[in-house]
Design a protein around this motif. Structure first.
Motif, short mmCIF file in Angstrom:
data_model
loop_
_atom_site.label_atom_id
_atom_site.label_comp_id
_atom_site.label_asym_id
_atom_site.label_seq_id
_atom_site.Cartn_x
_atom_site.Cartn_y
_atom_site.Cartn_z
N ASP A 40 0.76 -1.26 -0.30
CA ASP A 40 -0.35 -0.28 -0.25
C ASP A 40 0.75 1.37 -0.04
O ASP A 40 1.79 1.69 0.82
CB ASP A 40 -1.74 0.09 1.08
CG ASP A 40 -1.78 -1.25 1.14
OD1 ASP A 40 -2.01 -1.51 2.20
OD2 ASP A 40 -2.34 -0.93 -0.08
N HIS A 41 0.63 2.01 -1.03
CA HIS A 41 0.86 3.40 -1.11
C HIS A 41 0.46 4.52 -0.83
O HIS A 41 -0.36 4.75 -2.03
CB HIS A 41 2.06 3.49 -2.26
CG HIS A 41 2.74 4.84 -2.52
ND1 HIS A 41 4.45 4.89 -1.68
CD2 HIS A 41 2.62 5.16 -2.81
CE1 HIS A 41 4.59 5.67 -1.66
NE2 HIS A 41 3.89 6.78 -2.15
N GLY A 42 -0.29 5.30 -0.19
CA GLY A 42 -1.09 6.82 0.27
C GLY A 42 -1.83 5.94 -0.20
O GLY A 42 -2.83 4.53 0.38
N ASP A 43 -3.20 5.97 -1.06
CA ASP A 43 -3.98 5.54 -2.09
C ASP A 43 -4.02 4.65 -2.69
O ASP A 43 -4.89 4.36 -2.98
CB ASP A 43 -5.03 7.07 -2.43
CG ASP A 43 -5.01 8.15 -1.59
OD1 ASP A 43 -5.42 7.73 -0.31
OD2 ASP A 43 -5.45 9.62 -1.57
N PHE A 44 -3.29 4.05 -2.75
CA PHE A 44 -3.13 3.14 -3.75
C PHE A 44 -2.53 1.92 -3.08
O PHE A 44 -1.74 1.79 -2.43
CB PHE A 44 -1.88 3.48 -4.95
CG PHE A 44 -2.12 5.21 -5.79
CD1 PHE A 44 -2.71 4.48 -6.88
CD2 PHE A 44 -1.65 5.61 -4.88
CE1 PHE A 44 -2.43 6.18 -7.90
CE2 PHE A 44 -1.92 7.02 -5.87
CZ PHE A 44 -3.20 7.35 -7.06
N GLU A 45 -3.30 0.75 -4.42
CA GLU A 45 -3.26 -0.53 -3.56
C GLU A 45 -1.72 -0.70 -5.19
O GLU A 45 -2.19 -0.99 -6.24
CB GLU A 45 -4.32 -1.39 -3.68
CG GLU A 45 -4.95 -1.25 -2.42
CD GLU A 45 -6.06 -2.31 -2.73
OE1 GLU A 45 -6.57 -2.77 -3.47
OE2 GLU A 45 -7.19 -2.10 -1.94
N ILE A 46 -0.86 -1.07 -4.43
CA ILE A 46 0.17 -1.50 -5.41
C ILE A 46 0.89 -3.01 -5.87
O ILE A 46 1.36 -2.99 -4.72
CB ILE A 46 1.58 -0.21 -5.72
CG1 ILE A 46 0.65 0.59 -5.67
CG2 ILE A 46 2.45 -0.51 -6.70
CD1 ILE A 46 2.11 1.88 -4.83
#
Length: 322
Positions: A40-46
């Motif tokens: 998870d990075h900020g609002d993003f699922e990567i």
């Protein structure tokens, strides 16, 4: 920022990574996913989904390096004989109702050792029809070759494609083949095929533009005339560096060295050093396309250059193997 490994205990164990195989294995035997690195990075699922690997002649990585120094560096890469096996890591980002890919891999149009992305994407639980946006960082065949299926239909039928305007203008120039060196004419034919297939679905972007809120294009021209990297907002920053530094060993420890596939070598070096200077000073994470899977880590200042510090540490999150 939370990190995890889906379906594998160790992200650095290449034998258990998606698309990993020996050169003797055939294409049909390499599509099963045994682990996907996700965070998870900020609002993003990567998620980082492998397309397999490329086989690249060692002199491409070190075209202007003395043989003795070349041997020492190549020893630290995945080198078999005179061939370097370079991973291909494709970032898949989910945010709100968007599913975004950064490049699509080589499909069946480049090498026998790549072209695993679609199978690995499905095994990771992603539906190609659900992809909303595809960002082309540049138009080399290992990044765009999977646009079309064997029957000529789009592999990702509902996506909008984002392409750097400078990259598009370079490859799609009607006079490309009279201007460009013959050595890259095959690349040009592939780029014109792949970009042309999505002409009616393409949004042109330039450095500083946003793909969606929180994803901004960065000028890293040199590898190709319109090569773009992308900054992902949140958690101290993340830059999808793509081929700005093709190897985390050579590109970071020897940022002045040229790479054989760079279109504008001196500009590539300039932009590589600029990006690494910034990432090192700001402690921004980097994600490299051809770095050891999953390619996530920091550039740490080391003398007049840098060294790679992996950030790929996590826990077992979910088994996605077939």
């Amino acid at each position: 920022m939370s990190l995890s490994i889906k379906g594998t205990e160790e992200a650095t164990d290449v034998s258990c990574l998606p698309g990993s195989r020996t050169p003797s294995e055939d294409r049909s035997g390499a599509s099963a996913v045994t682990g996907i690195f996700a965070f998870d990075h900020g609002d993003f699922e990567i998620s980082v989904v492998s397309d397999g690997y490329l086989e690249i002649a060692e002199e491409i990585f070190t075209p202007d390096v003395a043989p003795g120094e070349r041997i020492e560096v190549l020893r630290r890469l995945d080198t078999v004989g005179s061939i370097v096996r370079a991973p291909t890591n494709i970032p898949v980002l989910r945010v709100r109702d968007e599913l975004i890919l950064f490049d699509v891999g080589g499909g069946d149009r480049y090498q026998e050792t790549d072209g695993r992305f679609l199978d690995n994407l499905r095994s990771a639980g992603f539906d190609p029809a659900a992809v909303t946006k595809i960002v082309f960082t540049h138009a080399h065949p290992d990044h765009t070759g999977a646009v079309l299926a064997a029957d000529g239909e789009l592999v990702f039928p509902n996506a909008t494609y984002f392409v750097g305007a400078a990259e598009w203008d370079y490859w799609m120039d009607p006079d490309f083949f009279s201007k460009a060196p013959e050595a890259i004419h095959e690349f040009g034919r592939g780029a014109q095929r792949d970009l042309g297939a999505v002409r009616d679905r393409t949004v042109m972007i330039k450095p500083g533009d946003d793909v969606v809120g929180g994803i901004r294009a960065i000028d890293t021209a040199g590898h190709t005339p319109g090569h773009l990297s992308f900054e992902i907002a949140g958690n101290g920053g993340l830059i999808i560096a793509v081929d700005t530094a093709t190897s985390e060993v050579i590109g970071l420890e020897h940022p002045d060295w040229h790479f054989g596939y760079d279109s504008i070598p001196d500009l590539a070096v300039k932009n590589r050093k600029r990006l690494l200077d910034r990432a090192s000073a700001d402690k921004t994470k980097l994600l490299g396309f051809h770095w050891t899977y999953p390619g996530l880590g920091f550039a740490e200042a080391h003398g007049t250059a840098y060294r790679f510090v992996s950030a790929a540490h996590g826990r077992q999150k979910q088994d996605t193997s077939r």
